[in-house]
Design a protein around this motif. Sequence first.
Motif, PDB file in Angstrom:
ATOM      1  N   PRO A  41     -42.356  13.295 -26.379  1.00  0.00           N
ATOM      2  CA  PRO A  41     -43.446  12.765 -27.202  1.00  0.00           C
ATOM      3  C   PRO A  41     -42.935  12.296 -28.565  1.00  0.00           C
ATOM      4  N   LEU A  42     -43.627  11.317 -29.125  1.00  0.00           N
ATOM      5  CA  LEU A  42     -43.201  10.690 -30.371  1.00  0.00           C
ATOM      6  C   LEU A  42     -43.083  11.687 -31.519  1.00  0.00           C
ATOM      7  N   ASP A  43     -44.007  12.643 -31.607  1.00  0.00           N
ATOM      8  CA  ASP A  43     -43.936  13.593 -32.717  1.00  0.00           C
ATOM      9  C   ASP A  43     -42.697  14.477 -32.628  1.00  0.00           C
ATOM     10  N   LEU A  44     -42.246  14.776 -31.415  1.00  0.00           N
ATOM     11  CA  LEU A  44     -41.004  15.547 -31.276  1.00  0.00           C
ATOM     12  C   LEU A  44     -39.775  14.698 -31.583  1.00  0.00           C
ATOM     13  N   VAL A  45     -39.834  13.421 -31.241  1.00  0.00           N
ATOM     14  CA  VAL A  45     -38.736  12.511 -31.586  1.00  0.00           C
ATOM     15  C   VAL A  45     -38.608  12.412 -33.101  1.00  0.00           C
ATOM     16  N   GLU A  46     -39.752  12.288 -33.785  1.00  0.00           N
ATOM     17  CA  GLU A  46     -39.736  12.217 -35.255  1.00  0.00           C
ATOM     18  C   GLU A  46     -39.158  13.503 -35.851  1.00  0.00           C
ATOM     19  N   LEU A  47     -39.544  14.642 -35.295  1.00  0.00           N
ATOM     20  CA  LEU A  47     -39.010  15.917 -35.778  1.00  0.00           C
ATOM     21  C   LEU A  47     -37.505  15.992 -35.548  1.00  0.00           C
ATOM     22  N   GLU A  48     -37.065  15.545 -34.403  1.00  0.00           N
ATOM     23  CA  GLU A  48     -35.623  15.535 -34.094  1.00  0.00           C
ATOM     24  C   GLU A  48     -34.862  14.647 -35.070  1.00  0.00           C
ATOM     25  N   LEU A  49     -35.411  13.471 -35.369  1.00  0.00           N
ATOM     26  CA  LEU A  49     -34.764  12.574 -36.328  1.00  0.00           C
ATOM     27  C   LEU A  49     -34.730  13.183 -37.724  1.00  0.00           C
ATOM     28  N   ALA A  50     -35.800  13.853 -38.104  1.00  0.00           N
ATOM     29  CA  ALA A  50     -35.823  14.519 -39.411  1.00  0.00           C
ATOM     30  C   ALA A  50     -34.807  15.661 -39.456  1.00  0.00           C
ATOM     31  N   LEU A  51     -34.607  16.330 -38.335  1.00  0.00           N
ATOM     32  CA  LEU A  51     -33.587  17.387 -38.273  1.00  0.00           C
ATOM     33  C   LEU A  51     -32.182  16.817 -38.465  1.00  0.00           C
ATOM     34  N   ASP A  52     -31.981  15.608 -37.943  1.00  0.00           N
ATOM     35  CA  ASP A  52     -30.672  14.970 -38.072  1.00  0.00           C
ATOM     36  C   ASP A  52     -30.312  14.683 -39.525  1.00  0.00           C
ATOM     37  N   LEU A  53     -31.321  14.605 -40.392  1.00  0.00           N
ATOM     38  CA  LEU A  53     -31.069  14.350 -41.806  1.00  0.00           C
ATOM     39  C   LEU A  53     -30.606  15.598 -42.549  1.00  0.00           C
ATOM     40  N   ASN A  54     -30.729  16.747 -41.931  1.00  0.00           N
ATOM     41  CA  ASN A  54     -30.353  18.018 -42.559  1.00  0.00           C
ATOM     42  C   ASN A  54     -29.081  18.565 -41.931  1.00  0.00           C
ATOM     43  N   ASP A  55     -28.256  19.177 -42.745  1.00  0.00           N
ATOM     44  CA  ASP A  55     -27.044  19.829 -42.258  1.00  0.00           C
ATOM     45  C   ASP A  55     -27.399  21.279 -41.946  1.00  0.00           C
ATOM     46  N   VAL A  56     -27.581  21.576 -40.673  1.00  0.00           N
ATOM     47  CA  VAL A  56     -28.015  22.903 -40.247  1.00  0.00           C
ATOM     48  C   VAL A  56     -27.019  23.975 -40.665  1.00  0.00           C
ATOM     49  N   SER A  57     -25.743  23.694 -40.501  1.00  0.00           N
ATOM     50  CA  SER A  57     -24.737  24.715 -40.835  1.00  0.00           C
ATOM     51  C   SER A  57     -24.643  24.957 -42.340  1.00  0.00           C
ATOM     52  N   ALA A  58     -24.871  23.938 -43.160  1.00  0.00           N
ATOM     53  CA  ALA A  58     -24.788  24.110 -44.608  1.00  0.00           C
ATOM     54  C   ALA A  58     -26.078  24.678 -45.203  1.00  0.00           C
ATOM     55  N   ASN A  59     -27.223  24.201 -44.720  1.00  0.00           N
ATOM     56  CA  ASN A  59     -28.515  24.608 -45.285  1.00  0.00           C
ATOM     57  C   ASN A  59     -29.108  25.843 -44.621  1.00  0.00           C
ATOM     58  N   GLY A  60     -28.648  26.163 -43.437  1.00  0.00           N
ATOM     59  CA  GLY A  60     -29.253  27.247 -42.666  1.00  0.00           C
ATOM     60  C   GLY A  60     -30.317  26.695 -41.739  1.00  0.00           C
ATOM     61  N   PHE A  61     -30.496  27.356 -40.630  1.00  0.00           N
ATOM     62  CA  PHE A  61     -31.418  26.885 -39.600  1.00  0.00           C
ATOM     63  C   PHE A  61     -32.863  26.836 -40.104  1.00  0.00           C
ATOM     64  N   ALA A  63     -34.155  26.779 -43.134  1.00  0.00           N
ATOM     65  CA  ALA A  63     -34.376  25.794 -44.201  1.00  0.00           C
ATOM     66  C   ALA A  63     -34.350  24.369 -43.648  1.00  0.00           C
ATOM     67  N   ALA A  64     -33.444  24.106 -42.709  1.00  0.00           N
ATOM     68  CA  ALA A  64     -33.355  22.768 -42.118  1.00  0.00           C
ATOM     69  C   ALA A  64     -34.622  22.438 -41.331  1.00  0.00           C
ATOM     70  N   VAL A  65     -35.131  23.398 -40.567  1.00  0.00           N
ATOM     71  CA  VAL A  65     -36.351  23.158 -39.793  1.00  0.00           C
ATOM     72  C   VAL A  65     -37.550  23.026 -40.727  1.00  0.00           C
ATOM     73  N   ARG A  66     -37.614  23.838 -41.757  1.00  0.00           N
ATOM     74  CA  ARG A  66     -38.711  23.774 -42.719  1.00  0.00           C
ATOM     75  C   ARG A  66     -38.754  22.383 -43.374  1.00  0.00           C
ATOM     76  N   GLU A  75     -45.937  21.804 -39.967  1.00  0.00           N
ATOM     77  CA  GLU A  75     -45.819  23.086 -40.666  1.00  0.00           C
ATOM     78  C   GLU A  75     -44.802  23.969 -39.955  1.00  0.00           C
ATOM     79  N   PHE A  76     -43.826  24.441 -40.686  1.00  0.00           N
ATOM     80  CA  PHE A  76     -42.896  25.428 -40.157  1.00  0.00           C
ATOM     81  C   PHE A  76     -43.666  26.745 -40.062  1.00  0.00           C
TER      82      PHE A  76
END
Length: 143
Positions: A41-61, A63-66, A75-76
Amino acid sequence: MAADATSTPMQGHSQPFSAAYGVAEPDIAHRKVEAIPSPMPLDLVELELALDLNDVSANGFGAAVREAAKRVGGEFLFDLPASGLLDDAQRIAVVCLSRDDGGRFGLVLLSADGDQARTVEADGTTADLVQFAKAFVAVLEKL
């Protein structure tokens, strides 16, 4: 007048080519049909793309999802260990993408290596988690 191949009767017993020459035909009735995955679904694709903008390993899981949830207007809600739910993930986060019609939820999984996050839809293994998320949102709405 010459007879053509379609009007000339065949003499003798006729059988399929495969039977006459010992060629095995596939057993279509017992063939396993692979399900074609439905598009995300489009809303999950948008969330996935927004996740790609965050560095999970540097920011923490968490914080990146939030931050990704905030970027897509979601809303996280929470994250917790994925052990017992999924074998290929360390943690799982739940994001409320919409509160309409009982809520729409996306799940974000942290890979077993802890280096990347990906979004998934809820399925049979995570249905209880989504029910918990719905109850969580109901409590938030009453506050």
